[in-house]
Design an enzyme around this catalytic site. Structure first.
Site, PDB file in Angstrom:
ATOM      1  N   ASN A  70       8.797 -15.819  15.788  1.00 24.51           N
ATOM      2  CA  ASN A  70       7.691 -14.995  15.379  1.00 24.51           C
ATOM      3  C   ASN A  70       7.670 -13.948  15.883  1.00 24.51           C
ATOM      4  O   ASN A  70       7.114 -13.471  17.059  1.00 24.51           O
ATOM      5  CB  ASN A  70       6.372 -15.711  15.511  1.00 24.51           C
ATOM      6  CG  ASN A  70       5.331 -15.108  14.802  1.00 24.51           C
ATOM      7  OD1 ASN A  70       5.142 -14.117  15.040  1.00 24.51           O
ATOM      8  ND2 ASN A  70       4.400 -15.931  14.092  1.00 24.51           N
ATOM      9  N   LYS A 114       4.184 -12.665  17.182  1.00 24.72           N
ATOM     10  CA  LYS A 114       3.735 -13.190  18.540  1.00 24.72           C
ATOM     11  C   LYS A 114       4.619 -12.384  19.858  1.00 24.72           C
ATOM     12  O   LYS A 114       4.043 -12.295  20.680  1.00 24.72           O
ATOM     13  CB  LYS A 114       4.504 -14.829  18.572  1.00 24.72           C
ATOM     14  CG  LYS A 114       3.511 -15.729  17.990  1.00 24.72           C
ATOM     15  CD  LYS A 114       4.037 -17.062  18.227  1.00 24.72           C
ATOM     16  CE  LYS A 114       3.403 -18.309  17.875  1.00 24.72           C
ATOM     17  NZ  LYS A 114       4.023 -19.479  17.887  1.00 24.72           N
ATOM     18  N   ASP A 120       2.280 -22.363  21.318  1.00 25.73           N
ATOM     19  CA  ASP A 120       1.958 -22.975  20.081  1.00 25.73           C
ATOM     20  C   ASP A 120       0.576 -22.600  19.834  1.00 25.73           C
ATOM     21  O   ASP A 120      -0.459 -22.770  20.653  1.00 25.73           O
ATOM     22  CB  ASP A 120       2.209 -24.336  20.098  1.00 25.73           C
ATOM     23  CG  ASP A 120       2.315 -25.140  18.602  1.00 25.73           C
ATOM     24  OD1 ASP A 120       3.203 -24.731  17.960  1.00 25.73           O
ATOM     25  OD2 ASP A 120       1.283 -25.849  18.237  1.00 25.73           O
ATOM     26  N   PHE A 172      -0.935 -10.489  11.668  1.00 26.70           N
ATOM     27  CA  PHE A 172      -0.218 -11.547  11.059  1.00 26.70           C
ATOM     28  C   PHE A 172      -1.055 -12.724  10.830  1.00 26.70           C
ATOM     29  O   PHE A 172      -2.089 -12.702  11.182  1.00 26.70           O
ATOM     30  CB  PHE A 172       1.131 -12.022  11.738  1.00 26.70           C
ATOM     31  CG  PHE A 172       0.932 -12.876  12.973  1.00 26.70           C
ATOM     32  CD1 PHE A 172       0.453 -12.099  14.167  1.00 26.70           C
ATOM     33  CD2 PHE A 172       1.299 -14.038  12.972  1.00 26.70           C
ATOM     34  CE1 PHE A 172       0.220 -12.806  15.239  1.00 26.70           C
ATOM     35  CE2 PHE A 172       0.852 -14.908  13.800  1.00 26.70           C
ATOM     36  CZ  PHE A 172       0.542 -14.259  15.265  1.00 26.70           C
ATOM     37  N   GLY A 173      -0.318 -13.765  10.112  1.00 29.11           N
ATOM     38  CA  GLY A 173      -0.875 -15.064   9.985  1.00 29.11           C
ATOM     39  C   GLY A 173      -2.303 -14.812   9.131  1.00 29.11           C
ATOM     40  O   GLY A 173      -2.547 -14.245   8.062  1.00 29.11           O
ATOM     41  N   TYR A 174      -3.247 -15.280   9.703  1.00 34.29           N
ATOM     42  CA  TYR A 174      -4.539 -15.641   9.239  1.00 34.29           C
ATOM     43  C   TYR A 174      -5.569 -14.386   9.644  1.00 34.29           C
ATOM     44  O   TYR A 174      -6.867 -14.379   9.357  1.00 34.29           O
ATOM     45  CB  TYR A 174      -5.137 -16.995   9.662  1.00 34.29           C
ATOM     46  CG  TYR A 174      -4.508 -18.112   9.141  1.00 34.29           C
ATOM     47  CD1 TYR A 174      -4.920 -18.629   7.875  1.00 34.29           C
ATOM     48  CD2 TYR A 174      -3.569 -18.724  10.020  1.00 34.29           C
ATOM     49  CE1 TYR A 174      -4.091 -19.777   7.553  1.00 34.29           C
ATOM     50  CE2 TYR A 174      -2.934 -19.626   9.340  1.00 34.29           C
ATOM     51  CZ  TYR A 174      -3.050 -20.302   7.933  1.00 34.29           C
ATOM     52  OH  TYR A 174      -2.653 -21.438   7.706  1.00 34.29           O
ATOM     53  N   ASP A 175      -4.965 -13.318  10.038  1.00 30.70           N
ATOM     54  CA  ASP A 175      -5.797 -12.062  10.857  1.00 30.70           C
ATOM     55  C   ASP A 175      -6.519 -11.522   9.756  1.00 30.70           C
ATOM     56  O   ASP A 175      -7.774 -11.108   9.979  1.00 30.70           O
ATOM     57  CB  ASP A 175      -4.814 -11.133  11.334  1.00 30.70           C
ATOM     58  CG  ASP A 175      -4.371 -11.374  13.001  1.00 30.70           C
ATOM     59  OD1 ASP A 175      -4.844 -12.460  13.396  1.00 30.70           O
ATOM     60  OD2 ASP A 175      -3.273 -10.814  13.410  1.00 30.70           O
ATOM     61  N   HIS A 212      -7.222 -15.344  21.443  1.00 36.42           N
ATOM     62  CA  HIS A 212      -6.957 -16.711  22.108  1.00 36.42           C
ATOM     63  C   HIS A 212      -5.498 -16.577  22.662  1.00 36.42           C
ATOM     64  O   HIS A 212      -5.283 -16.936  23.893  1.00 36.42           O
ATOM     65  CB  HIS A 212      -6.479 -17.887  20.842  1.00 36.42           C
ATOM     66  CG  HIS A 212      -5.685 -17.068  19.691  1.00 36.42           C
ATOM     67  ND1 HIS A 212      -5.784 -15.977  19.423  1.00 36.42           N
ATOM     68  CD2 HIS A 212      -4.524 -17.754  19.185  1.00 36.42           C
ATOM     69  CE1 HIS A 212      -4.711 -15.802  18.159  1.00 36.42           C
ATOM     70  NE2 HIS A 212      -4.248 -16.737  18.083  1.00 36.42           N
ATOM     71  N   ARG A 213      -4.403 -15.780  22.395  1.00 33.09           N
ATOM     72  CA  ARG A 213      -3.248 -15.554  22.921  1.00 33.09           C
ATOM     73  C   ARG A 213      -3.472 -14.704  24.312  1.00 33.09           C
ATOM     74  O   ARG A 213      -3.086 -14.930  25.084  1.00 33.09           O
ATOM     75  CB  ARG A 213      -2.435 -15.002  21.976  1.00 33.09           C
ATOM     76  CG  ARG A 213      -0.812 -14.502  22.428  1.00 33.09           C
ATOM     77  CD  ARG A 213       0.030 -14.119  21.303  1.00 33.09           C
ATOM     78  NE  ARG A 213       0.072 -15.540  20.442  1.00 33.09           N
ATOM     79  CZ  ARG A 213      -0.506 -15.472  19.349  1.00 33.09           C
ATOM     80  NH1 ARG A 213      -0.924 -14.556  18.652  1.00 33.09           N
ATOM     81  NH2 ARG A 213      -0.048 -16.531  18.560  1.00 33.09           N
TER      82      ARG A 213
HETATM   83  P1  ITT Z   1       7.447 -19.952  16.618  1.00 28.85           P
HETATM   84  O1  ITT Z   1       7.091 -21.625  16.502  1.00 28.85           O
HETATM   85  O2  ITT Z   1       8.647 -19.770  16.471  1.00 28.85           O
HETATM   86  O3  ITT Z   1       6.585 -19.433  17.741  1.00 28.85           O
HETATM   87  P2  ITT Z   1       5.287 -20.040  14.386  1.00 28.85           P
HETATM   88  O4  ITT Z   1       4.940 -18.931  13.545  1.00 28.85           O
HETATM   89  O5  ITT Z   1       5.926 -21.125  13.645  1.00 28.85           O
HETATM   90  O6  ITT Z   1       6.512 -19.523  15.259  1.00 28.85           O
HETATM   91  P3  ITT Z   1       3.411 -21.794  15.519  1.00 28.85           P
HETATM   92  O7  ITT Z   1       4.083 -22.985  14.891  1.00 28.85           O
HETATM   93  O8  ITT Z   1       2.746 -21.843  16.659  1.00 28.85           O
HETATM   94  O9  ITT Z   1       4.440 -20.444  15.360  1.00 28.85           O
HETATM   95  O10 ITT Z   1       2.325 -21.527  14.278  1.00 28.85           O
HETATM   96  C1  ITT Z   1       1.360 -20.338  14.322  1.00 28.85           C
HETATM   97  C2  ITT Z   1       0.692 -20.252  13.204  1.00 28.85           C
HETATM   98  O11 ITT Z   1      -0.601 -20.243  13.342  1.00 28.85           O
HETATM   99  C3  ITT Z   1       1.243 -18.766  12.581  1.00 28.85           C
HETATM  100  O12 ITT Z   1       2.166 -18.799  11.807  1.00 28.85           O
HETATM  101  C4  ITT Z   1       0.051 -18.204  12.140  1.00 28.85           C
HETATM  102  O13 ITT Z   1      -0.226 -18.825  10.652  1.00 28.85           O
HETATM  103  C5  ITT Z   1      -1.280 -18.943  12.816  1.00 28.85           C
HETATM  104  N1  ITT Z   1      -1.477 -18.201  14.080  1.00 28.85           N
HETATM  105  C6  ITT Z   1      -1.281 -18.093  15.061  1.00 28.85           C
HETATM  106  N2  ITT Z   1      -1.701 -17.295  16.097  1.00 28.85           N
HETATM  107  C7  ITT Z   1      -2.285 -16.332  15.053  1.00 28.85           C
HETATM  108  C8  ITT Z   1      -2.817 -14.963  15.256  1.00 28.85           C
HETATM  109  O14 ITT Z   1      -2.869 -14.293  16.536  1.00 28.85           O
HETATM  110  N3  ITT Z   1      -3.122 -14.456  14.069  1.00 28.85           N
HETATM  111  C9  ITT Z   1      -3.153 -14.918  13.157  1.00 28.85           C
HETATM  112  N4  ITT Z   1      -2.719 -16.288  12.602  1.00 28.85           N
HETATM  113  C10 ITT Z   1      -2.211 -16.819  13.740  1.00 28.85           C
END
Ligand code: ITT
Length: 224
Positions: A10, A13, A77, A179-182, A207-208
């Site tokens: 990712n 991340k 994770d 990204f993601g749910y931001d 959180h990170r």
């Molecule tokens: P890796 O396993 O390769 O690290 P991944 O995206 O599959 O990448 P995860 O299995 O940890 O990682 O899933 C994390 C998911 O949670 C991510 O894809 C987002 O949908 C959400 N997420 C985690 N942190 C986030 C953030 O800071 N902002 C928004 N969404 C987040």
């Protein structure tokens, strides 16, 4: 200088980790090792999945860094826990929309967000509390014949650092950063989503960021 191989595909991340964990680090990621094994993220907890990623990549990388001092594997994770959904999507955050179609792998962010909004359409603002969770797993890359390189990492050779960020879920996506749910997540004490607030604010309270500050404290404390 230490070397950190971040066990992630990712890129968002990775970028956040690099900008929060400043200092003298040589960064590598799975993009530098396309032959690295696939990691099956089937543990029921963030910690379990983080440990699996770190251990799998540490086993893969052992021997690749033979003479390198202070080389670590760092896995993240993370995910979103929504109270009204009893903690879902949780560890399945990345795959949330794909669970309905039995499709393998991560779903696009837009599909995950659309599913979340659909499941939450009947909940009032007061019922939309949620939190982002992050567990970091740090594994030493030192082989047993090369113990001196570790910063006193005792058995088991994986350390965990966790962080959470409380907030609430919006009724519609707002903003385009992150990204993601931001675009759906408003952190406590703010009125805008992480995707509107941008990296500089997100990376102070996420959180990170919280988990990375604990990791940084461990990396920078004296290791006799
Ligand atoms: P890796 O396993 O390769 O690290 P991944 O995206 O599959 O990448 P995860 O299995 O940890 O990682 O899933 C994390 C998911 O949670 C991510 O894809 C987002 O949908 C959400 N997420 C985690 N942190 C986030 C953030 O800071 N902002 C928004 N969404 C987040």
């Amino acid at each position: 200088m230490i070397t950190i191989l971040v066990a992630t595909k990712n890129s968002h991340k990775l970028q956040e980790i690099q900008s929060i964990l400043q200092g003298s680090v040589r960064w590598l990621s799975l993009r530098d090792f396309p032959e690295a094994p696939e990691i099956v993220e089937d543990a029921p907890t963030f910690q379990g999945n983080a440990a699996k990623k770190a251990a799998t990549i540490a086993a893969f990388a052992s021997g690749k860094f033979e003479s390198v001092e202070d080389t670590y594997i760092l896995a993240d994770d993370s995910g979103l826990e929504v109270d009204a959904l009893n903690g879902d999507p949780g560890v399945l955050s990345a795959r949330f929309a794909h669970l309905d179609t039995n499709t393998f792998g991560n779903a696009p962010d837009a599909a995950n967000n659309a599913k979340l909004l659909r499941l939450m359409r009947n909940f009032d603002p007061s019922e939309r509390t949620a939190r982002f969770c992050c567990v970091l797993a740090l594994a030493s890359c030192a082989s047993s014949k090369n113990q001196r390189v570790t910063r006193k990492m005792e058995e088991p050779k994986i350390l965990f650092f966790s962080g959470t960020c409380e907030g609430r879920i919006l009724q519609s996506p707002q903003g385009s950063e992150g990204f993601g749910y931001d675009p759906l997540f408003v952190p406590e004490g703010y009125e805008q989503s992480f995707a509107q607030l941008g990296d500089s604010i997100k990376n102070r309270l996420s959180h990170r960021a919280k988990a990375l500050h604990l990791l940084n404290a461990w990396l920078t404390k004296p290791h006799p």
